[in-house]
Design an enzyme around this catalytic site. Structure first.
Site, short mmCIF file in Angstrom:
data_model
loop_
_atom_site.label_atom_id
_atom_site.label_comp_id
_atom_site.label_asym_id
_atom_site.label_seq_id
_atom_site.Cartn_x
_atom_site.Cartn_y
_atom_site.Cartn_z
N ASP A 79 0.82 -1.20 0.00
CA ASP A 79 0.00 0.00 0.00
C ASP A 79 0.86 1.26 0.00
O ASP A 79 0.49 2.27 -0.60
CB ASP A 79 -0.93 0.01 1.21
CG ASP A 79 -2.08 -0.98 1.07
OD1 ASP A 79 -2.19 -1.61 0.00
OD2 ASP A 79 -2.86 -1.12 2.03
N GLY A 80 2.01 1.20 0.68
CA GLY A 80 2.90 2.37 0.69
C GLY A 80 3.40 2.73 -0.69
O GLY A 80 3.61 3.90 -1.00
N ASN A 120 -3.80 8.97 1.78
CA ASN A 120 -4.21 8.41 3.07
C ASN A 120 -4.57 9.47 4.09
O ASN A 120 -5.71 9.56 4.53
CB ASN A 120 -3.11 7.52 3.64
CG ASN A 120 -3.30 6.05 3.33
OD1 ASN A 120 -4.27 5.67 2.69
ND2 ASN A 120 -2.38 5.23 3.80
N GLU A 121 -3.56 10.23 4.51
CA GLU A 121 -3.80 11.18 5.58
C GLU A 121 -2.67 12.18 5.68
O GLU A 121 -1.60 12.01 5.12
CB GLU A 121 -3.95 10.46 6.92
CG GLU A 121 -2.65 10.06 7.60
CD GLU A 121 -2.11 8.71 7.18
OE1 GLU A 121 -2.89 7.76 7.14
OE2 GLU A 121 -0.90 8.62 6.87
N LEU A 171 -7.06 4.04 11.64
CA LEU A 171 -7.69 2.84 12.21
C LEU A 171 -6.95 2.38 13.45
O LEU A 171 -7.56 2.04 14.46
CB LEU A 171 -7.73 1.74 11.16
CG LEU A 171 -8.39 0.42 11.58
CD1 LEU A 171 -9.85 0.62 11.91
CD2 LEU A 171 -8.23 -0.64 10.48
N SER A 172 -5.62 2.38 13.39
CA SER A 172 -4.82 1.94 14.54
C SER A 172 -4.93 2.91 15.70
O SER A 172 -4.66 2.53 16.85
CB SER A 172 -3.35 1.75 14.13
OG SER A 172 -2.75 2.98 13.81
#
Length: 290
Positions: free
Chosen positions: A72-73, A145-146, A190-191
């Site tokens: 994903d990275g 992502n963020e 999420l984590s």
């Protein structure tokens, strides 16, 4: 058809899968272009007689579709290359979990055939854009992502004041905060206790990291909001990141963020769906006792 191959790292045990990919593309008369540093890593696995060109930047990337080879990275790292071109991105997972890189190594041949037959769908994934300051990451001011604002590990907690559409939301005391897209809701957010958001939901989520006040919880906001972030308190500097890019900023800097004016087009195979991916990757319903 012209297909670009992009990767950042490569493990020798995946060499046979790379060889299969080059063979499959070449057999179907696909014009191949490879990210130059990645081409050096996989050169030993290119079969004799298979030709390809290379690219090194956004300006010289010319392709109909891009294969992201890694995890994903690696898909996050395609954003500075694809940008607003609309070029679809297919993730081939050479790692472990892979929410975005959904094609396994064993599915490469079938995935290539689906692409060549135009038998696939495209999900539009929302991006964040850093409006101010504009000189932090050059002209790559986008995150799939963020973005996060976190304290320097050697320093004390931060006080982070957040405004949504010029309305004061809260001052977060803690290690930091995340502003995540639906795509990023299954990553760092999420984590940190944030909710899972479906990719087509028109929302962002603000997730506190190790908040000092236990009653503070993640907040879901509309993705057409403009978010302003100001770091206060005793610390004079903080760490700011957008996906895999990070830097240290002075607390005098105020951040302004909004939804980008374009999306990342993520390739999905027929029959693949987000909820099925979540169930499988997070092993919902699995019980080793059964």
């Amino acid at each position: 058809m012209n297909i670009a191959l992009f990767g950042k790292n490569f493990a020798p045990e995946n060499g046979e899968y790379m060889r299969q990919l080059f063979v499959k593309l070449s057999e179907n008369q696909v014009e191949i272009t490879v990210y130059r540093p990645f081409a050096d890593m996989v050169a030993a696995y290119v079969p004799e007689g298979v030709s390809y060109t290379t690219f090194h930047s956004h300006e010289d990337l010319k392709a109909d579709l891009l294969f992201s080879i890694g995890g994903d990275g690696t898909i996050l790292d395609t954003v500075p290359f694809v940008r607003d071109s609309g070029m679809p991105v297919l993730g081939i997972n050479m790692g472990r979990l892979g929410f975005l890189s959904s094609i396994s190594k064993d599915e490469i041949a079938a995935a290539v055939q689906s692409v060549l037959s135009h038998d696939f769908g495209v999900e539009q994934r929302t991006l964040l854009e850093l409006v101010a300051p504009q000189n932090v990451f050059g002209d790559v001011r986008y995150a799939l992502n963020e973005l996060n604002v976190i304290r320097n590990p050697e320093h004390s907690l931060l006080a982070i004041k957040v405004f949504v559409d010029d309305v004061y939301l809260n001052t977060y005391w803690g290690d930091g905060i995340l502003l995540a897209t639906p795509t990023g809701s299954t990553a760092y957010s999420l984590s940190a206790g944030g909710p899972i958001i479906a990719p087509n939901a028109k929302n962002f989520v603000i997730t506190p990291i190790a908040t000092h006040n236990l009653t503070v919880r993640p907040v879901v906001i509309p993705d057409d909001s403009v978010i302003r972030i100001q770091v206060e308190g005793r610390e004079k500097r903080f760490v700011f990141s957008m996906d895999s890019r990070s830097c240290t900023l002075d607390t005098s800097v105020q951040l302004e963020v909004r939804k980008a004016g374009f999306c990342l087009n993520l390739v999905r195979m027929r029959g693949e769906d987000f909820f099925g991916t979540i169930r499988n990757k997070l092993m919902w319903g699995k019980d080793n006792r059964n």
